[in-house]
Design a protein around this motif. Structure first.
Motif, PDB file in Angstrom:
ATOM      1  N   ASP A 180       0.706  -1.157  -0.102  1.00 14.94           N
ATOM      2  CA  ASP A 180      -0.054  -0.039   0.233  1.00 14.94           C
ATOM      3  C   ASP A 180       0.758   1.283  -0.156  1.00 14.94           C
ATOM      4  N   LEU A 181       2.135   1.191  -0.350  1.00 16.41           N
ATOM      5  CA  LEU A 181       2.915   2.425  -0.593  1.00 16.41           C
ATOM      6  C   LEU A 181       3.436   2.443  -1.899  1.00 16.41           C
ATOM      7  N   ARG A 182       4.125   3.405  -2.186  1.00 15.16           N
ATOM      8  CA  ARG A 182       4.659   3.729  -3.636  1.00 15.16           C
ATOM      9  C   ARG A 182       6.130   3.847  -3.343  1.00 15.16           C
ATOM     10  N   TYR A 183       6.943   3.369  -4.404  1.00 13.44           N
ATOM     11  CA  TYR A 183       8.618   3.295  -3.822  1.00 13.44           C
ATOM     12  C   TYR A 183       8.957   3.732  -5.368  1.00 13.44           C
ATOM     13  N   ALA A 184      10.403   4.276  -5.435  1.00 14.28           N
ATOM     14  CA  ALA A 184      10.907   4.590  -6.635  1.00 14.28           C
ATOM     15  C   ALA A 184      12.582   4.968  -6.334  1.00 14.28           C
ATOM     16  N   LEU A 185      13.137   4.683  -7.538  1.00 18.65           N
ATOM     17  CA  LEU A 185      14.688   5.085  -7.250  1.00 18.65           C
ATOM     18  C   LEU A 185      14.714   6.122  -8.119  1.00 18.65           C
ATOM     19  N   PRO A 186      15.507   7.388  -7.754  1.00 20.18           N
ATOM     20  CA  PRO A 186      15.921   8.475  -8.373  1.00 20.18           C
ATOM     21  C   PRO A 186      16.468   8.395  -9.933  1.00 20.18           C
ATOM     22  N   ILE A 187      16.303   9.263 -10.757  1.00 21.54           N
ATOM     23  CA  ILE A 187      16.940   9.219 -11.977  1.00 21.54           C
ATOM     24  C   ILE A 187      18.548   8.852 -12.068  1.00 21.54           C
ATOM     25  N   SER A 188      19.008   9.604 -10.814  1.00 20.47           N
ATOM     26  CA  SER A 188      20.454   9.564 -10.836  1.00 20.47           C
ATOM     27  C   SER A 188      21.185   8.139 -10.665  1.00 20.47           C
ATOM     28  N   VAL A 189      20.310   7.185 -10.754  1.00 16.50           N
ATOM     29  CA  VAL A 189      20.592   5.808 -10.974  1.00 16.50           C
ATOM     30  C   VAL A 189      21.250   5.671 -12.209  1.00 16.50           C
ATOM     31  N   ASP A 190      20.355   6.133 -13.362  1.00 15.19           N
ATOM     32  CA  ASP A 190      20.891   6.070 -14.926  1.00 15.19           C
ATOM     33  C   ASP A 190      22.202   6.825 -14.810  1.00 15.19           C
ATOM     34  N   THR A 191      22.533   7.906 -14.243  1.00 13.77           N
ATOM     35  CA  THR A 191      23.757   8.527 -14.181  1.00 13.77           C
ATOM     36  C   THR A 191      25.043   7.862 -13.800  1.00 13.77           C
ATOM     37  N   ASP A 192      24.560   7.259 -12.389  1.00 15.26           N
ATOM     38  CA  ASP A 192      25.906   6.507 -11.984  1.00 15.26           C
ATOM     39  C   ASP A 192      25.891   5.385 -12.948  1.00 15.26           C
ATOM     40  N   VAL A 193      25.092   4.601 -13.401  1.00 18.89           N
ATOM     41  CA  VAL A 193      25.445   3.435 -14.226  1.00 18.89           C
ATOM     42  C   VAL A 193      26.111   3.782 -15.404  1.00 18.89           C
ATOM     43  N   THR A 194      25.732   4.980 -16.165  1.00 24.33           N
ATOM     44  CA  THR A 194      26.455   5.456 -17.253  1.00 24.33           C
ATOM     45  C   THR A 194      27.850   5.872 -17.011  1.00 24.33           C
ATOM     46  N   LEU A 195      28.048   6.171 -15.745  1.00 25.49           N
ATOM     47  CA  LEU A 195      29.317   6.676 -15.337  1.00 25.49           C
ATOM     48  C   LEU A 195      30.336   5.309 -14.726  1.00 25.49           C
ATOM     49  N   GLY A 196      29.917   4.216 -14.893  1.00 28.96           N
ATOM     50  CA  GLY A 196      30.612   2.864 -14.586  1.00 28.96           C
ATOM     51  C   GLY A 196      30.264   2.700 -13.116  1.00 28.96           C
ATOM     52  N   LYS A 197      29.473   3.310 -12.476  1.00 29.42           N
ATOM     53  CA  LYS A 197      29.513   2.730 -11.046  1.00 29.42           C
ATOM     54  C   LYS A 197      28.572   1.488 -10.657  1.00 29.42           C
ATOM     55  N   VAL A 198      28.980   0.828  -9.724  1.00 31.61           N
ATOM     56  CA  VAL A 198      28.002  -0.239  -9.190  1.00 31.61           C
ATOM     57  C   VAL A 198      27.006   0.424  -8.239  1.00 31.61           C
ATOM     58  N   VAL A 199      25.713   0.395  -8.795  1.00 39.05           N
ATOM     59  CA  VAL A 199      24.633   1.187  -7.866  1.00 39.05           C
ATOM     60  C   VAL A 199      23.788   0.059  -7.137  1.00 39.05           C
ATOM     61  N   VAL A 200      23.957   0.126  -5.737  1.00 37.38           N
ATOM     62  CA  VAL A 200      23.287  -0.948  -4.988  1.00 37.38           C
ATOM     63  C   VAL A 200      21.778  -0.173  -4.364  1.00 37.38           C
ATOM     64  N   ALA A 201      20.866  -0.915  -4.405  1.00 34.65           N
ATOM     65  CA  ALA A 201      19.559  -0.346  -4.429  1.00 34.65           C
ATOM     66  C   ALA A 201      18.596  -1.555  -3.774  1.00 34.65           C
ATOM     67  N   ASN A 202      17.663  -1.383  -2.758  1.00 30.61           N
ATOM     68  CA  ASN A 202      16.709  -2.087  -2.179  1.00 30.61           C
ATOM     69  C   ASN A 202      15.607  -1.939  -2.936  1.00 30.61           C
ATOM     70  N   VAL A 203      15.087  -3.091  -3.633  1.00 30.04           N
ATOM     71  CA  VAL A 203      13.732  -3.130  -4.441  1.00 30.04           C
ATOM     72  C   VAL A 203      12.999  -4.238  -3.922  1.00 30.04           C
ATOM     73  N   SER A 204      11.685  -4.199  -4.483  1.00 28.65           N
ATOM     74  CA  SER A 204      10.715  -5.199  -4.328  1.00 28.65           C
ATOM     75  C   SER A 204      11.019  -6.256  -5.556  1.00 28.65           C
ATOM     76  N   ARG A 205      10.860  -7.494  -5.254  1.00 30.28           N
ATOM     77  CA  ARG A 205      10.989  -8.390  -6.414  1.00 30.28           C
ATOM     78  C   ARG A 205      10.200  -8.261  -7.595  1.00 30.28           C
ATOM     79  N   HIS A 206       8.972  -7.621  -7.157  1.00 28.12           N
ATOM     80  CA  HIS A 206       8.195  -7.282  -8.408  1.00 28.12           C
ATOM     81  C   HIS A 206       8.691  -6.410  -9.510  1.00 28.12           C
ATOM     82  N   VAL A 207       9.843  -5.563  -9.411  1.00 27.04           N
ATOM     83  CA  VAL A 207      10.229  -4.733 -10.382  1.00 27.04           C
ATOM     84  C   VAL A 207      11.449  -5.110 -10.667  1.00 27.04           C
ATOM     85  N   VAL A 208      11.799  -6.543 -10.444  1.00 24.17           N
ATOM     86  CA  VAL A 208      13.267  -7.265 -11.065  1.00 24.17           C
ATOM     87  C   VAL A 208      13.252  -7.468 -12.535  1.00 24.17           C
TER      88      VAL A 208
END
Length: 189
Positions: free
Chosen positions: A80-108
């Motif tokens: 009953d809540l909404r969750y999101a990862l900020p768009i900065s994830v895209d920037t960090d991945v593009t820069l070659g970083k390993v981005v670590v995030a806690n997510v729901s299995r439903h978004v895998v």
């Protein structure tokens, strides 16, 4: 001109009470001087100050506006809540970083389709440890905890081969196993 290699998104999943936030926090501290890693704070429509997880709280209306204007890399609903990862994830991945995030299995599945170099770390723990942790967290009463423990058995999507970490033991052992998994993922990049 050679293009820098893309980084990867590490999706940390597992049922409530397995200690995902504890392991992520411990790994963030252990790897704070390793610039290969970026740890993402989720945006959640839960009031700030909720025990047990670091997140950025926003009102549902603001969440809707941010989602509509493309300010999230990924978003989902759970409990009953909404969750999101900020768009900065895209920037960090593009820069070659390993981005670590806690997510729901439903978004895998969606995340793996969007990020070609995506890894999944599935945190598990014995049900008695999970129940104890959920009671300690203090967000739900006994009936709600029982219901949560009963409903949370969704597996990761077919075709996803997660790294599995059993976090039934001490926090130090769990953090060490998680940090080792993250370093192994970074070494593949």
């Amino acid at each position: 001109m050679a293009r820098a290699p893309l980084g990867s998104l590490v999706l940390v999943v597992g049922p409530s009470g397995v200690g995902k936030d504890t392991l992520i926090s411990g790994a963030r501290q252990a790897l704070e001087n390793d610039k290969r890693f970026s740890f993402v704070r989720r945006v959640v429509t839960r009031p700030s100050g909720s025990p047990g997880e670091e997140h950025d709280s926003i009102e549902p209306e603001t969440f809707d506006q941010m989602e509509a204007t493309g300010r999230f890399a990924l978003s989902w609903e759970a409990h009953d809540l909404r969750y999101a990862l900020p768009i900065s994830v895209d920037t960090d991945v593009t820069l070659g970083k390993v981005v670590v995030a806690n997510v729901s299995r439903h978004v895998v599945a969606e995340a793996c389709a969007k990020y070609p170099s995506c890894s999944v770390v599935l945190i598990t723990a014995e049900i008695s440890r999970r129940a104890e942790r959920l009671r300690t967290r203090g967000r739900e009463d006994a009936d709600q905890i029982t219901a949560r423990l009963a409903r949370e058995s969704a597996p990761v999507p077919a075709g996803v081969d997660p790294i599995i970490i059993d976090n039934s033991g001490s926090v130090a052992i769990g953090i060490t196993a998680f940090v080792m998994a993250l370093r192994a993922i970074a070494a593949r990049e």
